[in-house]
Design an enzyme around this catalytic site. Structure first.
Site, PDB file in Angstrom:
ATOM      1  N   GLU A 168      -4.553  -1.977  14.529  1.00 53.98           N
ATOM      2  CA  GLU A 168      -5.447  -0.884  13.429  1.00 53.98           C
ATOM      3  C   GLU A 168      -6.754  -0.178  13.909  1.00 53.98           C
ATOM      4  OE1 GLU A 168      -6.035  -1.945   9.171  1.00 53.98           O
ATOM      5  OE2 GLU A 168      -4.118  -3.108   9.331  1.00 53.98           O
ATOM      6  N   GLN A 204       0.784  -1.501   0.131  1.00 56.95           N
ATOM      7  CA  GLN A 204       0.041   0.040   0.015  1.00 56.95           C
ATOM      8  C   GLN A 204       0.963   1.329  -0.111  1.00 56.95           C
ATOM      9  OE1 GLN A 204      -2.721  -1.740   3.258  1.00 56.95           O
ATOM     10  NE2 GLN A 204      -4.132  -0.302   2.237  1.00 56.95           N
ATOM     11  N   TYR A 214      -6.573   7.430   4.952  1.00 54.72           N
ATOM     12  CA  TYR A 214      -6.692   7.299   6.343  1.00 54.72           C
ATOM     13  C   TYR A 214      -5.531   8.268   7.005  1.00 54.72           C
ATOM     14  CZ  TYR A 214      -9.813   3.228   5.863  1.00 54.72           C
ATOM     15  OH  TYR A 214     -10.954   2.352   5.539  1.00 54.72           O
ATOM     16  N   SER A 235      -5.615   2.380  -0.827  1.00 55.49           N
ATOM     17  CA  SER A 235      -6.486   1.803  -0.038  1.00 55.49           C
ATOM     18  C   SER A 235      -7.054   0.367  -0.875  1.00 55.49           C
ATOM     19  CB  SER A 235      -7.504   2.698   0.326  1.00 55.49           C
ATOM     20  OG  SER A 235      -8.219   2.472   1.409  1.00 55.49           O
ATOM     21  N   TRP A 236      -6.408  -0.457  -1.270  1.00 58.57           N
ATOM     22  CA  TRP A 236      -6.536  -1.482  -2.125  1.00 58.57           C
ATOM     23  C   TRP A 236      -7.696  -1.069  -3.126  1.00 58.57           C
ATOM     24  CZ3 TRP A 236      -3.016  -5.053  -1.055  1.00 58.57           C
ATOM     25  CH2 TRP A 236      -2.132  -4.829   0.330  1.00 58.57           C
ATOM     26  N   GLU A 278      -4.917  -9.990   8.808  1.00 61.85           N
ATOM     27  CA  GLU A 278      -6.171 -10.275   8.615  1.00 61.85           C
ATOM     28  C   GLU A 278      -6.569 -11.573   7.778  1.00 61.85           C
ATOM     29  OE1 GLU A 278      -8.370  -6.676   7.460  1.00 61.85           O
ATOM     30  OE2 GLU A 278      -7.825  -5.500   9.461  1.00 61.85           O
ATOM     31  N   ASN A 331      -7.322  -5.693  14.924  1.00 60.72           N
ATOM     32  CA  ASN A 331      -7.478  -4.551  14.164  1.00 60.72           C
ATOM     33  C   ASN A 331      -9.269  -4.274  14.572  1.00 60.72           C
ATOM     34  OD1 ASN A 331      -5.237  -4.439  13.109  1.00 60.72           O
ATOM     35  ND2 ASN A 331      -5.808  -5.128  11.057  1.00 60.72           N
ATOM     36  N   HIS A 380       1.078  -8.921   4.162  1.00 61.33           N
ATOM     37  CA  HIS A 380      -0.199  -8.190   4.345  1.00 61.33           C
ATOM     38  C   HIS A 380      -0.775  -8.057   2.920  1.00 61.33           C
ATOM     39  CE1 HIS A 380      -2.330  -4.471   6.314  1.00 61.33           C
ATOM     40  NE2 HIS A 380      -2.960  -4.755   5.357  1.00 61.33           N
TER      41      HIS A 380
HETATM   42  C1  BGP Z   1      -7.647  -3.250   7.146  1.00 68.60           C
HETATM   43  C2  BGP Z   1      -6.279  -3.567   6.329  1.00 68.60           C
HETATM   44  C3  BGP Z   1      -5.254  -2.338   5.645  1.00 68.60           C
HETATM   45  C4  BGP Z   1      -6.442  -1.370   5.385  1.00 68.60           C
HETATM   46  C5  BGP Z   1      -7.531  -1.057   6.106  1.00 68.60           C
HETATM   47  C6  BGP Z   1      -8.604   0.066   5.543  1.00 68.60           C
HETATM   48  O1  BGP Z   1      -8.473  -4.416   7.015  1.00 68.60           O
HETATM   49  O2  BGP Z   1      -5.515  -4.345   6.976  1.00 68.60           O
HETATM   50  O3  BGP Z   1      -4.775  -2.913   4.793  1.00 68.60           O
HETATM   51  O4  BGP Z   1      -6.572  -1.174   4.100  1.00 68.60           O
HETATM   52  O5  BGP Z   1      -8.199  -2.303   6.506  1.00 68.60           O
HETATM   53  O6  BGP Z   1      -9.577  -0.837   4.696  1.00 68.60           O
HETATM   54  P1  BGP Z   1      -9.611  -0.281   3.182  1.00 68.60           P
HETATM   55  O7  BGP Z   1      -8.373   0.427   2.720  1.00 68.60           O
HETATM   56  O8  BGP Z   1     -10.214  -1.288   2.473  1.00 68.60           O
HETATM   57  O9  BGP Z   1     -10.537   1.145   3.264  1.00 68.60           O
END
Ligand code: BGP
Length: 531
Positions: A432, A78, A495, A486-487, A224, A354, A179
């Site tokens: 997290e 990321q 964030y 953010s994927w 996760e 998290n 990750h």
């Molecule tokens: C968690 C992941 C992170 C991060 C975060 C926020 O589940 O470990 O990698 O991305 O969520 O999620 P997103 O970016 O999908 O909003």
């Protein structure tokens, strides 16, 4: 206001808990008013499966030598960028994001936040922000470009520099081995669907422990594993994008935890001076009142979302209810012959948790298995799931949601921590918690993220309540240290405590929340010193 049924919390002591053995049906349902609640709650005594009380692995706890950890978190894919530099191999996400029709937001992480080249600046901002901890992940493809075989010295020395850079600034590194960004050559062999991945992961883990184990005291095997598998096999938004494939969803988790167990066992054999665990997410299950079979719904949702991870990670065994649940779900798993020994040897020393949201569930209402996720934002879709024939989630209208349809309910921080304490008891690091939002900076690039400050502030208040009530929580990390990829949500969903200007040379500008967090940390230290 809806009433909810929930797992046991600290509001009810263990002494009240009837001891039940495996396969004893849950009978006890209590009703109570809770001070954090948005309404009346009913508590379920979830003692159907007795806790496995076997002794934890006898390692010296590095936590004894550490202050409370106040940090932030990032992940290799990321933020690093440099997708083909320094001898790095291709990861599954590099490949996936290059397929136009799969890449819903049309962006990738080839450059991302460019942490690979700018990590010194990022570490400076973490240290100047008063933080004493960073959770980061290593890129398996950077260390083993082929997934297996010969290690890449350039990749290893990059992480040497990052870890040393943390230590020079008094930042405790908390390192996750993987990750989500699986090496592509491993994905080609079936990835997490293939049980032999456990050996490959163990070999990779050993290389990391040998190289960094003298300096890194906090390790996690996987980030996760449940959510990773959920997005890949139920929601169908992470590669390989299968939808409602319950068999693969569970098989992945079995293989992930087998791999995790292997890495934990290797770490313990090496007698290194640290602790190792897994990162799990969003463990709190709450059952809506009006649900006809609350105990069954609770057990099913807990199995589906938590138990394939938490039982191996914290009890060194598969969930006792596994066979019964597989039968109900009409599926099966490919299992290795020596699984009991493998999982027993792979019990972790602590849990990384998290916390973003809870699972708010009720009876199954004949919907086919499916997941609702919003990868674009705008608030039209509420997150949720149906798992035939076990349960469904509900949207609770009394709870606000973010722009991606995820609940914002800060009191779950306390309730999640106390739930884990009561049921599993291990030390926890809150790895997290954060708030995703669409942000507009002012002309100078400064972001006044008052919404993030308010929401995270409320989560922190809830964390403090759990600490005061005896939760063994040893650290808290905000997701994320700076803005990053953010994927499938791309770059618009932010964030970070620090803004990254992706359009202008990736300039870093601390947000209002960065200074607020710095001041919060220093106030907490002063308060605890006075106490
Ligand atoms: C968690 C992941 C992170 C991060 C975060 C926020 O589940 O470990 O990698 O991305 O969520 O999620 P997103 O970016 O999908 O909003």
């Amino acid at each position: 206001m809806p009433r909810i049924i929930r797992a046991q919390t600290a509001a009810h002591s263990k002494a009240e808990t009837p001891v039940a053995t495996v396969n004893t049906p849950i009978k006890t349902v209590h009703q109570t008013n809770r001070r954090h609640s948005e309404g009346t709650h009913i508590l379920i005594r979830n003692n159907r499966f007795s806790r496995n009380e076997t002794a934890m692995h006898a390692v010296p706890s590095p936590f004894d030598e550490m202050p409370f950890l106040w940090g932030s978190a990032i992940a290799a894919y990321q933020c690093e960028g440099a997708w083909n530099e320094g001898g790095k191999g291709l990861s599954e996400w590099d490949y996936f994001n290059a397929i136009d029709w799969m890449n819903v937001n049309g962006v990738d992480a080839r450059v991302a936040s460019d942490f690979y080249h700018r990590f010194e600046e990022d570490l400076d901002l973490i240290a100047e922000g008063g933080q004493n901890a960073l959770r980061l992940s290593l890129s398996w493809s950077r260390i083993l470009p082929g997934g297996t075989g010969r290690a890449n010295e350039e990749g290893l020395s990059f992480y040497d520099r990052v870890i040393d850079g943390c230590l020079e600034r008094n930042i405790e590194p908390n390192v996750v081995l993987l990750h989500y960004d699986l090496p592509y050559p491993i994905a080609l062999k079936g990835g997490w669907g293939n049980t032999s991945i456990a050996d490959a992961f163990g070999d990779y883990a050993r290389i990391c422990f040998e190289r960094f184990g003298d300096r890194v005291r906090l390790w996690s095997t996987l980030d996760e594993p449940q959510f990773y598998s959920y997005n890949a096999n139920i929601a169908g938004v992470y590669p390989p994008c299968r939808k409602a494939d319950v068999h693969s969803y569970l098989q992945w988790q079995y293989n992930e935890m087998l791999a995790s167990a292997k890495a934990v066992a290797i770490y313990h054999e090496m007698n290194l001076p640290g602790a190792i665990g897994v990162v799990h997410n969003d463990s709190l299950i709450e059952v809506a009142t009006g649900t006809n079979n609350p105990a069954e719904v609770y057990t099913a949702a807990d199995f589906f979302n938590n138990r394939m991870i938490l039982c191996p990670a914290l009890e060194g065994r598969l969930p006792p209810e596994l066979d019964e649940m597989l039968e109900k779900l009409g599926t099966f798993l490919y299992r290795v012959p020596d699984e009991a020994e493998a999982f027993a040897a792979g019990k972790g020393d602590y849990l990384n948790l998290n916390v973003y949201a809870r699972r708010y569930v009720t009876d199954w209402n004949n919907s086919p298995t499916s997941a609702k996720v919003d990868s674009v934002g705008g608030g039209a879709t509420m997150e949720g799931q149906a798992v035939a024939p076990l349960y469904e989630t509900l949207v609770d209208p009394s709870v606000p949601h973010n722009q991606w349809g995820r609940e914002i309910l800060p009191r779950i921080m306390h309730d999640s921590l106390m739930d884990i304490k009561e049921r599993y008891g291990n030390p926890i690091v809150l790895t997290e918690n954060g708030h995703g939002s669409l942000e507009t900076p002012d002309d100078s690039g400064y972001v006044e993220d008052d919404d993030r400050i308010e929401i995270i502030g409320a989560f922190l208040k809830s964390l403090s309540e759990a600490r005061n009530e005896g939760s063994n929580v040893r650290g808290y990390y905000i997701w994320s240290a700076m803005d990053l990829y953010s994927w499938v949500n791309g770059y618009k969903k932010r964030y970070g405590l620090v803004r990254v200007d992706f359009d202008h040379d990736l300039i870093r500008i601390p947000k209002k929340s960065w200074a607020w967090y710095r001041d919060f940390i220093s106030r907490d230290a002063a308060r605890r010193a006075d106490a």
